[in-house]
Write a protein that holds these residues in place. Structure first.
Motif, mmCIF file in Angstrom:
data_model
loop_
_atom_site.group_PDB
_atom_site.id
_atom_site.type_symbol
_atom_site.label_atom_id
_atom_site.label_comp_id
_atom_site.label_asym_id
_atom_site.label_seq_id
_atom_site.Cartn_x
_atom_site.Cartn_y
_atom_site.Cartn_z
ATOM 1 N N SER A 228 0.834 -1.327 0.194
ATOM 2 C CA SER A 228 -0.044 0.010 -0.085
ATOM 3 C C SER A 228 0.859 1.197 -0.101
ATOM 4 C CB SER A 228 -0.944 -0.039 1.397
ATOM 5 O OG SER A 228 -1.711 1.048 1.156
ATOM 6 N N MET A 229 1.844 1.154 0.819
ATOM 7 C CA MET A 229 2.826 2.492 0.728
ATOM 8 C C MET A 229 3.462 2.478 -0.600
ATOM 9 S SD MET A 229 4.584 1.755 4.503
ATOM 10 C CE MET A 229 5.956 2.896 4.258
ATOM 11 N N ALA A 230 3.821 1.639 -1.046
ATOM 12 C CA ALA A 230 4.559 1.649 -2.282
ATOM 13 C C ALA A 230 3.826 2.171 -3.425
ATOM 14 C CB ALA A 230 5.098 0.415 -2.855
ATOM 15 N N LYS A 231 2.339 1.836 -3.353
ATOM 16 C CA LYS A 231 1.360 2.369 -4.667
ATOM 17 C C LYS A 231 1.043 3.749 -4.246
ATOM 18 C CE LYS A 231 -0.825 -2.028 -5.180
ATOM 19 N NZ LYS A 231 -2.125 -3.194 -4.985
ATOM 20 N N HIS A 232 1.137 4.166 -3.100
ATOM 21 C CA HIS A 232 0.652 5.528 -2.667
ATOM 22 C C HIS A 232 1.598 6.510 -2.462
ATOM 23 C CE1 HIS A 232 -3.014 3.102 -1.905
ATOM 24 N NE2 HIS A 232 -3.652 4.438 -2.275
ATOM 25 N N GLU A 233 3.093 6.056 -2.764
ATOM 26 C CA GLU A 233 4.095 7.141 -2.781
ATOM 27 C C GLU A 233 3.766 8.282 -3.380
ATOM 28 O OE1 GLU A 233 7.829 5.806 -4.424
ATOM 29 O OE2 GLU A 233 9.052 7.038 -3.139
ATOM 30 N N SER A 234 3.670 9.191 -2.879
ATOM 31 C CA SER A 234 3.320 10.818 -3.500
ATOM 32 C C SER A 234 4.374 11.320 -4.356
ATOM 33 C CB SER A 234 2.608 11.354 -2.544
ATOM 34 O OG SER A 234 3.780 11.989 -1.545
ATOM 35 N N LYS A 235 4.111 12.149 -4.928
ATOM 36 C CA LYS A 235 5.180 13.209 -5.617
ATOM 37 C C LYS A 235 5.612 14.206 -4.705
ATOM 38 C CE LYS A 235 5.357 16.961 -9.013
ATOM 39 N NZ LYS A 235 4.291 18.008 -9.512
ATOM 40 N N GLU A 236 5.061 14.304 -3.550
ATOM 41 C CA GLU A 236 5.390 14.911 -2.330
ATOM 42 C C GLU A 236 6.629 14.138 -1.761
ATOM 43 O OE1 GLU A 236 5.254 18.208 0.056
ATOM 44 O OE2 GLU A 236 3.979 17.898 -1.372
ATOM 45 N N LYS A 238 8.601 12.027 -2.952
ATOM 46 C CA LYS A 238 9.710 11.981 -4.217
ATOM 47 C C LYS A 238 10.586 13.314 -4.189
ATOM 48 C CE LYS A 238 7.646 8.504 -6.982
ATOM 49 N NZ LYS A 238 7.112 8.244 -8.534
ATOM 50 N N ILE A 239 9.694 14.378 -4.110
ATOM 51 C CA ILE A 239 10.436 15.551 -4.273
ATOM 52 C C ILE A 239 11.191 16.036 -2.954
ATOM 53 C CG2 ILE A 239 9.938 18.134 -4.104
ATOM 54 C CD1 ILE A 239 7.626 17.585 -6.108
ATOM 55 N N PHE A 240 10.655 15.637 -1.749
ATOM 56 C CA PHE A 240 11.311 15.736 -0.546
ATOM 57 C C PHE A 240 12.555 14.601 -0.767
ATOM 58 C CE2 PHE A 240 11.601 15.221 4.233
ATOM 59 C CZ PHE A 240 12.387 16.516 4.449
ATOM 60 N N GLN A 241 12.491 13.548 -0.960
ATOM 61 C CA GLN A 241 13.649 12.848 -0.799
ATOM 62 C C GLN A 241 14.777 13.072 -1.919
ATOM 63 O OE1 GLN A 241 13.882 9.986 0.956
ATOM 64 N NE2 GLN A 241 15.996 9.819 0.255
ATOM 65 N N LYS A 242 14.381 13.808 -2.970
ATOM 66 C CA LYS A 242 15.239 14.520 -3.788
ATOM 67 C C LYS A 242 15.904 15.598 -3.156
ATOM 68 C CE LYS A 242 15.944 16.631 -8.335
ATOM 69 N NZ LYS A 242 15.245 17.171 -9.651
ATOM 70 N N PHE A 243 15.276 16.365 -2.499
ATOM 71 C CA PHE A 243 16.048 17.466 -1.642
ATOM 72 C C PHE A 243 16.922 16.928 -0.785
ATOM 73 C CE2 PHE A 243 16.084 20.420 1.738
ATOM 74 C CZ PHE A 243 16.016 21.669 1.032
ATOM 75 N N ARG A 259 23.201 30.021 -12.094
ATOM 76 C CA ARG A 259 22.431 30.874 -12.832
ATOM 77 C C ARG A 259 22.035 30.287 -13.764
ATOM 78 N NH1 ARG A 259 23.258 35.539 -16.717
ATOM 79 N NH2 ARG A 259 21.650 37.142 -16.240
ATOM 80 N N GLY A 260 20.605 30.048 -14.183
ATOM 81 C CA GLY A 260 19.947 29.406 -15.308
ATOM 82 C C GLY A 260 19.824 28.007 -15.066
ATOM 83 N N ILE A 261 19.974 27.272 -13.816
ATOM 84 C CA ILE A 261 19.621 25.881 -13.691
ATOM 85 C C ILE A 261 18.261 26.009 -13.081
ATOM 86 C CG2 ILE A 261 22.361 25.560 -13.529
ATOM 87 C CD1 ILE A 261 21.593 25.320 -10.441
ATOM 88 N N ALA A 262 17.947 24.869 -12.645
ATOM 89 C CA ALA A 262 16.622 24.506 -11.976
ATOM 90 C C ALA A 262 16.910 24.416 -10.493
ATOM 91 C CB ALA A 262 16.011 23.434 -12.346
ATOM 92 N N PRO A 263 16.120 25.140 -9.595
ATOM 93 C CA PRO A 263 16.297 25.078 -8.139
ATOM 94 C C PRO A 263 15.626 23.563 -7.678
ATOM 95 C CG PRO A 263 14.225 26.248 -8.725
ATOM 96 C CD PRO A 263 15.005 26.001 -10.020
ATOM 97 N N ILE A 264 16.121 23.157 -6.457
ATOM 98 C CA ILE A 264 15.418 22.135 -5.899
ATOM 99 C C ILE A 264 14.544 22.386 -4.843
ATOM 100 C CG2 ILE A 264 17.632 20.678 -6.211
ATOM 101 C CD1 ILE A 264 18.178 20.927 -3.313
ATOM 102 N N TRP A 265 13.489 21.983 -4.941
ATOM 103 C CA TRP A 265 12.261 22.216 -3.911
ATOM 104 C C TRP A 265 12.037 21.342 -2.829
ATOM 105 C CZ3 TRP A 265 11.126 26.973 -5.249
ATOM 106 C CH2 TRP A 265 11.231 27.404 -6.414
ATOM 107 N N ILE A 266 11.697 21.561 -1.757
ATOM 108 C CA ILE A 266 11.386 20.848 -0.428
ATOM 109 C C ILE A 266 10.357 20.250 -0.527
ATOM 110 C CG2 ILE A 266 10.708 22.433 0.897
ATOM 111 C CD1 ILE A 266 12.707 21.496 3.163
ATOM 112 N N SER A 267 9.445 20.739 -1.230
ATOM 113 C CA SER A 267 7.926 20.432 -1.346
ATOM 114 C C SER A 267 7.338 20.313 -2.485
ATOM 115 C CB SER A 267 7.038 21.081 -0.315
ATOM 116 O OG SER A 267 5.808 20.959 -0.344
#
Length: 343
Positions: A228-236, A238-243, A259-267
């Motif tokens: 269930s946890m694997a199926k419902h792993e949210s985008k949220e 994944k983004i926080f894990q990347k951060f 300058r000109g790159i993409a920021p990393i978001w916490i959420s």
């Protein structure tokens, strides 16, 4: 700090530094204290440095020396970030850019000396080479004058009243006492920002770390729950894990520049779309230049009972053309992303 469109990210860390290294003529990157203004003319005035939400004077948060070596008109270039620290607001943010050619009216053509200058006894500079007077409390433009002594300068009635309570009431009629600037408890603690290039984390290291987390938790949860946890792993998530992965090797970083790159978001919430970033008044798009990390909050000593300065990520976007609208300071754009309750 070098400009980088596709190169490695540069990370900022805080270190204590002697006062002379944080003065304007050293072209510092720094947090807290008073601004070390780059250009001494065309400073943002009290209206520009007032919180758009509560109207109170903003506090200087940090500045970055970010020249563009390929641009003769941006041989020197600085970005100045201000925030509201007045409860219950603590939400307003503004950022300004200033740039100068190598040959200018304020600085030597040659690089500054690495040796400390002879001490002059001047602790705080309250008048720039342009003649502009600065506020005794915050170090920003001070057009208001004490009506009694006609020497002390202020950006606002709020800071005049604060200085009066902190000692100017006694010093006002005694010129010999007026040279010492009291601690108004308005400025943030001062540090130098030192820059290092980010080393990429090896993908296999990240995979092993993630794998060990999964293995370590398998014995603690039934198989159905894991499914269930694997199926419902949210985008949220994944983004926080990347951060977390991005900052894992250098957890003390307070700033990321590219300058000109993409920021990393916490959420996954409140991520700006292209339409949310206003164009520069010159007509050019604004691009990401740097972000302030939540780790900086640990150094600011800004905690109060109730609301205080807080953020997840502060992302600063600047004119892609780094235009010159006159000789002064051009306002740029800052996007605040808070840490969500789900993290």
């Amino acid at each position: 700090m070098a400009a980088a469109r596709a190169g490695p990210v540069e990370l900022g860390f805080l270190e204590a530094a002697p006062a002379w290294r944080l003065r304007s003529e050293q072209f510092p990157s720094k947090v807290g204290g008073r601004p070390a203004w780059l250009g001494a003319a065309g400073l943002p005035g009290p209206e520009e440095l007032a919180c758009a939400l509560c109207g109170r004077p903003l506090a200087f948060l940090l500045q970055l020396y970010a020249p563009l070596p390929e641009r003769a008109d941006a041989f020197h270039r600085g970005l100045f970030l201000f925030c509201c620290r007045a409860p219950p607001c603590c939400a307003g943010l503004r950022v300004f850019r200033n740039q100068l050619p190598r040959k200018n009216d304020f600085y030597s053509y040659e690089p500054p000396s690495e040796d400390p200058p002879p001490e002059t006894g001047e602790s705080v500079c309250l008048q720039l080479k342009s003649g502009a007077h600065l506020c005794r409390v915050c170090g920003c433009l001070g057009p208001k004058t004490c009506s009694r002594c006609h020497r002390a300068r202020y950006c606002s009635k709020e800071h005049q009243a604060l200085d009066w309570r902190c000692g100017h009431k006694q010093a006002c009629s005694h010129p010999d006492l007026d040279g010492t600037i009291p601690d108004h408890n308005f400025l943030f603690p001062e540090f130098e920002i030192v820059i290092e290039t980010e080393e990429e984390i090896m993908p296999e290291v990240v995979e092993k770390e993630n794998e060990s987390e999964i293995v370590g938790s398998m014995g603690e949860a039934p198989e159905e729950e894991l499914d269930s946890m694997a199926k419902h792993e949210s985008k949220e998530d994944k983004i926080f894990q990347k951060f977390k992965t991005k900052i894992a090797l250098e957890p003390e970083q307070v700033l990321r520049y590219g300058r000109g790159i993409a920021p990393i978001w916490i959420s996954g919430q409140n991520i700006p779309q292209e339409k949310d970033i206003p164009h520069c008044p010159c007509g050019a798009k604004r691009i990401f230049e740097f972000q302030v990390m939540p780790q900086l909050l640990n150094y600011l000593k800004a905690d109060r009972l109730g609301k205080s300065v807080d953020w997840g990520v502060l992302a600063v976007f600047t004119c892609a053309e780094s235009c010159r609208l006159g000789i002064g300071y051009t306002e740029e754009f800052v996007w605040k992303q808070d840490i969500t309750d789900t993290l």
